[in-house]
Design an enzyme around this catalytic site. Sequence first.
Site, mmCIF file in Angstrom:
data_model
loop_
_atom_site.group_PDB
_atom_site.id
_atom_site.type_symbol
_atom_site.label_atom_id
_atom_site.label_comp_id
_atom_site.label_asym_id
_atom_site.label_seq_id
_atom_site.Cartn_x
_atom_site.Cartn_y
_atom_site.Cartn_z
ATOM 1 C CG ASP A 19 -78.791 -69.436 -47.850
ATOM 2 O OD1 ASP A 19 -79.522 -68.578 -47.338
ATOM 3 O OD2 ASP A 19 -77.629 -69.652 -47.452
ATOM 4 C CE LYS A 52 -74.561 -72.410 -47.623
ATOM 5 N NZ LYS A 52 -73.509 -71.756 -48.425
#
Length: 294
Positions: A138, A12
């Site tokens: 996350d 990401k």
Amino acid sequence: MKLLVSASANGKINLRLKVTARRPDGYHDLDTVFYPLDFPADEILLYEKDSGGVSFDCEAFPGIPAENNLAVRAALCYAERAGIAPDWHITLDKKLPVAAGVGGGSSDAAAVLRALNDIYGKLNEVELSDIAVKLGADVPFFLKKRPMRATGIGEKLIDFELSGKMPEILLVYPGFPVSAKWAYQHLETQYIGPDAGVSADDYSRAFAEPDKADWEYLVRNDLAFALWKKFPLCTLLKKFMLARKAWTVQVSGSGSSLFALFPDKGSAAECAGELRKSDFGNPYTRIFTGGKEW
């Protein structure tokens, strides 16, 4: 051993990372935009084995204790919550750079949770997310694999649907790791606090009319200020890419990876090729764009 499943653990970038407050528990409240990368990605191979417990191997890191790996912890947490006796072996094919702000360990953990639930079907989405946030702030995002806006410590997720044509992303790992702990320890108080935030429409307009966009605001990262000061190489890489048609260059997460947004695949590939041939393109530098490592 019997192969149960092969799962991709994608990386990401943080299109934006605003630190809104310092919490009494030592964490920080964030307002961040996660954007998933199709490439690069780790590969997780999950096997069923005869003996109990969870074992682990990774060619890139031989000898690493299984209990120190987030993917193993994810498997053990799933087994406990689902009431299953674990008898698994995990092989990790590591492609994502480590301690680089692209979420490698968290993505591996999420991939294991998702793979096990696909096999056994014991937990619902809420239960999976509850495990995920205990593994890392996350990890819940990586269960989603789509653009999300996150608040809290990163666990409160809202869909962030980006319309229109996305720019091409060039990802550069400069060859050295940066720990999240270091990045937050060196976050200066002046950068902590809420602002007006951003919407998906703000990005869509910027992608359509990049010359009019306020990239400094849209692609802000409060953790990056310390990295620009500490690591001159990052600043030099940023200047290199901006001089070669990049709209903007920013640190992803807590670093050390940088990402650049380009108008098209051709300009990103051209910059990647020039970067590889330059003095910055040493054997430790890793450059990704267009589904290829340059």
